[in-house]
Design a protein around this motif. Structure first.
Motif, PDB file in Angstrom:
ATOM      1  N   GLN A  50      22.578  -4.708   2.702  1.00 48.80           N
ATOM      2  CA  GLN A  50      22.824  -4.544   4.128  1.00 48.80           C
ATOM      3  C   GLN A  50      24.236  -3.982   4.263  1.00 48.80           C
ATOM      4  O   GLN A  50      25.231  -4.702   4.210  1.00 48.80           O
ATOM      5  CB  GLN A  50      22.709  -5.885   4.852  1.00 48.80           C
ATOM      6  CG  GLN A  50      22.804  -5.789   6.364  1.00 48.80           C
ATOM      7  CD  GLN A  50      21.505  -5.337   7.002  1.00 48.80           C
ATOM      8  OE1 GLN A  50      20.429  -5.661   6.530  1.00 48.80           O
ATOM      9  NE2 GLN A  50      21.603  -4.586   8.096  1.00 48.80           N
ATOM     10  N   THR A  51      24.362  -2.660   4.385  1.00 42.52           N
ATOM     11  CA  THR A  51      25.683  -2.029   4.367  1.00 42.52           C
ATOM     12  C   THR A  51      26.432  -2.201   5.680  1.00 42.52           C
ATOM     13  O   THR A  51      27.662  -2.111   5.713  1.00 42.52           O
ATOM     14  CB  THR A  51      25.547  -0.532   4.055  1.00 42.52           C
ATOM     15  OG1 THR A  51      24.735   0.088   5.049  1.00 42.52           O
ATOM     16  CG2 THR A  51      24.904  -0.334   2.680  1.00 42.52           C
ATOM     17  N   SER A  52      25.708  -2.428   6.771  1.00 38.21           N
ATOM     18  CA  SER A  52      26.323  -2.649   8.088  1.00 38.21           C
ATOM     19  C   SER A  52      25.309  -3.416   8.929  1.00 38.21           C
ATOM     20  O   SER A  52      24.148  -3.601   8.511  1.00 38.21           O
ATOM     21  CB  SER A  52      26.683  -1.313   8.744  1.00 38.21           C
ATOM     22  OG  SER A  52      25.520  -0.630   9.167  1.00 38.21           O
ATOM     23  N   PRO A  53      25.693  -3.872  10.111  1.00 40.51           N
ATOM     24  CA  PRO A  53      24.703  -4.573  10.947  1.00 40.51           C
ATOM     25  C   PRO A  53      23.489  -3.727  11.298  1.00 40.51           C
ATOM     26  O   PRO A  53      22.444  -4.263  11.675  1.00 40.51           O
ATOM     27  CB  PRO A  53      25.521  -4.939  12.200  1.00 40.51           C
ATOM     28  CG  PRO A  53      26.936  -5.026  11.724  1.00 40.51           C
ATOM     29  CD  PRO A  53      27.048  -3.950  10.684  1.00 40.51           C
ATOM     30  N   THR A  54      23.583  -2.406  11.155  1.00 40.20           N
ATOM     31  CA  THR A  54      22.490  -1.529  11.569  1.00 40.20           C
ATOM     32  C   THR A  54      21.863  -0.739  10.426  1.00 40.20           C
ATOM     33  O   THR A  54      20.947   0.039  10.670  1.00 40.20           O
ATOM     34  CB  THR A  54      22.985  -0.525  12.630  1.00 40.20           C
ATOM     35  OG1 THR A  54      24.048   0.269  12.074  1.00 40.20           O
ATOM     36  CG2 THR A  54      23.486  -1.261  13.867  1.00 40.20           C
TER      37      THR A  54
ATOM     38  N   ILE B 164      28.969  -9.135   8.222  1.00 38.72           N
ATOM     39  CA  ILE B 164      27.693  -8.420   8.156  1.00 38.72           C
ATOM     40  C   ILE B 164      26.592  -9.452   7.948  1.00 38.72           C
ATOM     41  O   ILE B 164      26.706 -10.317   7.073  1.00 38.72           O
ATOM     42  CB  ILE B 164      27.681  -7.385   7.026  1.00 38.72           C
ATOM     43  CG1 ILE B 164      28.720  -6.298   7.300  1.00 38.72           C
ATOM     44  CG2 ILE B 164      26.304  -6.759   6.856  1.00 38.72           C
ATOM     45  CD1 ILE B 164      28.811  -5.240   6.234  1.00 38.72           C
ATOM     46  N   PRO B 165      25.529  -9.429   8.745  1.00 38.77           N
ATOM     47  CA  PRO B 165      24.490 -10.441   8.621  1.00 38.77           C
ATOM     48  C   PRO B 165      23.791 -10.400   7.264  1.00 38.77           C
ATOM     49  O   PRO B 165      23.578  -9.328   6.695  1.00 38.77           O
ATOM     50  CB  PRO B 165      23.525 -10.107   9.772  1.00 38.77           C
ATOM     51  CG  PRO B 165      23.767  -8.656  10.063  1.00 38.77           C
ATOM     52  CD  PRO B 165      25.215  -8.430   9.794  1.00 38.77           C
ATOM     53  N   GLY B 166      23.448 -11.565   6.728  1.00 33.95           N
ATOM     54  CA  GLY B 166      22.743 -11.668   5.455  1.00 33.95           C
ATOM     55  C   GLY B 166      21.246 -11.532   5.651  1.00 33.95           C
ATOM     56  O   GLY B 166      20.764 -11.201   6.738  1.00 33.95           O
TER      57      GLY B 166
END
Length: 756
Positions: free
Chosen positions: A682-686, A639-641
């Motif tokens: 950030q729970t997911s990329p989206t 998952i992106p930071g």
């Protein structure tokens, strides 16, 4: 990190054995009992030698019985354990157990102040924190928020798992011990009234101890009512295109009120046989009934399509009854060995029904939704532990746990025309869970300075469910976990008040039944990324964690401590819900499904200081200080930071408290401040979720009329900060944002405590 376990075991044992060989032959191990010692275990201490009438020196021996003090039990435990007894439970006059827990080191409570929420250790919720009731997993649907602190004898907090309890404790374990062994002969009565926004919530608690020959008992119960209201809640949602154009904006304003009644009854009976065996039985009854009502309006300043509704009203009723029985039989064997066989079982039922009515802008009826839920639970558990001393300060234990639980649930949801809102509406869901566990542990005070705990636990869980129509909701899932455990304590030579702890453990988190059931639960209204259908995943694997804990402790006076601790958890098979479009029977739908997404790591530091000023300074006022601070870090791979943290984990939390007992008048003043800053995850990329900061200030005043009667005034949540939240989801060129604001309220309480 798992490869370090055998090396760490060897290192601890080698160092401890080497030091043991350096001890004089007549030296004796430390007096402290091991972590598995019974709380009632006494201690024997050699005092200064005395001279008899014949002139010979006679050694003086002091024998002390009864349960150790909370701080002594914490200090002497090999596997780190913090104890919070009646003093902490009574200190602020709390009416909710959650208000007590929020002040403990490293513990946070989800949700807004005064409305309860899940209990989290080290910021981790959603099953990472193991909650036990009398050492057993509580029945499904049990809520600590509904349990009165007056029904609790003590709270045990364990940061690392131990073999005799389940290792489903990645963040740690909180064990709630109900009233037991009440030694005073007096009848204790507590009458409380709490006031929130002019609404009264009375509560009556009674504890009645007694003894008749070999039979002793404690009858403890409470009855109360809770009223609340929430006004001024609002949320704003926006659909924003990539070029910044607001495609739709909606404003929802709502208010609600609630009224619930609850009853708790927890008698405890203990019988001691002539051969020394002891039988303990403790039933526990919890019952509650509640009604809630809410209404709201929905405005849409921007947007071409009309909103789903313009106004709504909703009424709901719920009832819950749990009857749970705990018991154990302690049989003394040859020598100092003993067998402790425990047994338990319970039944529970929960019923709820609600009706939601939606209107258009002219007040015309659009739709009416009726939902009912009937749930029945039953469970049975048994287990045992055999303990045998292998020498002074050396205790071997082994045992087993068996548990079986069954749930039947029927959910019905229909609209105003009687049309079912999802395919499984009205189906009967049956779910069964079987758990088998075996464990062994060896606790050894190798020298006066070194103590070590080595344990291992194997646990297997099988979960199955099926629906009455044989739909795709039928699942079967089996998981097996082996958890080696190592705890050690080094009492620093020459510094009798200082010690260092270390733990290297394996723990896990199993998926719950709802996450395993594959049948979809459609969202109400338009299917969107922020309102997806929910499905389960029968192929979920348990999350596995390898943990390292290190702590330094310095003890002050009778009940003081300064400690610094740190921890690391490496988590594999992390479970997260992912939202994506999937092909369903009637076309493409946005669907939320739990998935094992991979690896994560969390770490943190925890500081604690508590002491009495009068024990550190001469002629100082009787002031007790309590403070703790925790800082947490986490990272989820894939998952992106920079905010790819574990879901809902706070970055920091802190507590500061003080009690001042006046010398000239029988008055005690005190207060506490709890702080958790805002956090973005950030729970997911989206998807990104923001949670606002939380500041809770509580104060109290206690007036003692005499040794038997006292009056307590308290005020909680004095700052009454609004609870803020933000959610952002991005899908196919569209950003969907939601900002919410919910008020919180001050609560004023008065409690009369007396003994007869």
């Amino acid at each position: 990190m798992s490869k370090l376990i055998p090396f760490a075991c060897a290192a601890v044992l080698s160092a401890a054995t080497a030091q043991a060989q350096q001890q004089p032959a007549d030296s004796t191990p430390a007096e402290a009992p091991s972590a598995a010692s019974s709380p009632s275990k006494g201690s024997v201490k050699a005092g200064a030698p005395a001279t008899g009438s014949d002139g010979k020196v006679m050694p003086q021996v002091t024998v002390s019985g009864g349960r150790q003090s909370d701080m002594d039990e914490r200090r002497n435990s090999t596997a780190g354990k913090q104890i919070y007894g009646r003093e902490e439970l009574d200190r602020n006059g709390d009416t909710s157990l959650g208000d007590v827990l929020k002040r403990l080191p490293g513990v946070t409570i989800g949700g807004r102040p005064g409305r309860g929420g899940d209990v989290r250790m080290r910021g981790l919720g959603n099953g990472y924190t193991q909650i036990l009731l009398n050492g057993e997993r509580p029945p499904a649907g049990f809520s600590m928020e509904s349990l009165s602190p007056d029904q609790v004898e003590r709270i045990e907090v364990m940061r690392g798992p131990v073999a005799e309890h389940s290792a489903r404790a990645i963040a740690g374990t909180i064990n709630i011990v109900l009233r037991d062994g009440y030694q005073q002969r007096d009848i204790q009565v507590k009458l409380t009234d709490s006031i929130e926004e002019g609404l009264h919530s009375p509560n009556l608690s009674v504890t009645l101890p007694g003894k008749a020959g070999a039979l002793s008992y404690t009858l403890s119960g409470s009855i109360g009512q809770h009223r609340s209201q929430d006004k001024g809640g609002r949320s704003i949602s926006r659909d924003i295109l990539d070029d910044g154009t607001v495609q739709r904006e909606q404003l929802l304003q709502d208010e609600s009120s609630g009224n619930s009644k609850n009853l708790h009854f927890a008698p405890r009976v203990s019988y001691k046989f002539e051969n020394g065996d002891t039988l303990n039985i403790q039933p526990f009854l919890m019952a509650s009934r509640g009604d809630t009502g809410s209404k709201g309006t929905l405005e849409q300043p921007i947007g071409k399509d009309a909103p789903d509704y313009n106004a709504f009203t909703q009424q709901a009723h719920s009832s819950m009854t749990f009857l749970r029985g705990f018991g154990n039989w302690i049989h003394k064997l040859q020598g100092a060995a003993k067998l402790d066989v425990k047994f338990g079982g319970g039944i529970g039922k929960r019923n709820s029904d609600s009706q939601r009515t939606e209107f258009d802008g002219s007040g015309n009826l659009l739709d009416r939704f009726t939902d009912t839920d009937s749930t029945r639970d039953r469970n049975f558990s048994t287990g045992g532990k055999y303990t045998s001393p292998l020498g002074q300060g050396h205790l071997l234990a082994a045992g087993w746990d068996l548990e079986s639980s069954h749930r039947e649930q029927t959910k019905v949801s229909v609209d105003k025309d009687g049309k079912p809102q999802f395919a499984e509406s009205g189906d009967n869901l049956n779910a069964d869970t079987r758990r088998v566990a075996f464990f062994a542990q060896d606790e050894w005070d190798i020298t006066p300075q070194w103590a070590v705990y080595m344990g291992a636990r194997w646990e297997g869980i099988r979960t199955s469910s099926e629906r009455s129509n044989g739909s795709a909701g039928s699942i079967s899932n089996t998981s097996k976990v082996f958890s080696p455990l190592l705890h050690g304590v080094w009492r620093i030579p020459g510094f009798e008040k200082d010690q260092v702890r270390m733990s290297l453990t394996k723990s896990y988190k199993s998926p719950n039944v709802q996450d395993l059931i594959a049948a979809p639960t459609p969202s109400r209204g338009v299917n969107r990324p922020d309102r997806p259908d929910r499905v389960g995943n029968p192929d979920l694997k348990p999350e596995l964690a390898t943990g390292l804990d290190i702590a330094y402790e310095h003890y002050l006076g009778r009940n003081g401590i300064v400690s610094v601790s740190g921890f690391v958890r490496d988590i594999d098979n992390l479970i997260r819900r992912e939202v994506a479009q999937k092909q369903m029977a009637d076309g493409l739908h946005w669907v939320s499904m739990p998935t094992n997404v991979g690896h994560a790591r969390t770490s943190g530091i925890e500081l604690e200081a508590k002491f009495s000023l009068s024990e550190l300074m001469e002629n100082a006022p009787n002031i007790d200080f309590r403070s703790n601070y925790s800082r947490f870090w986490s990272k989820v791979d894939g998952i992106p930071g920079p905010d790819n943290r574990l879901d809902q984990q706070a970055k920091q939390t802190a507590n500061l408290g003080m009690d001042y007992r006046m010398k000239d008048i029988p008055l005690t003043l005190g207060g506490s401040f709890n702080w958790t800053p805002s956090v973005r995850v950030q729970t997911s990329p989206t998807q990104t979720v923001d949670t606002g900061s939380k500041r809770v200030l509580d104060m109290y005043a206690l007036w003692k009329f005499d040794a038997r009667t006292q009056l307590r005034f308290s005020a909680s949540n004095l700052l009454a900060d609004d609870s803020l939240g933000h959610n952002l989801m991005y899908a196919k060129g569209l950003s969907i944002t939601s900002d919410s604001l919910n008020p919180t309220y001050r609560v004023w309480s008065i409690k009369l405590e007396t003994k007869f």
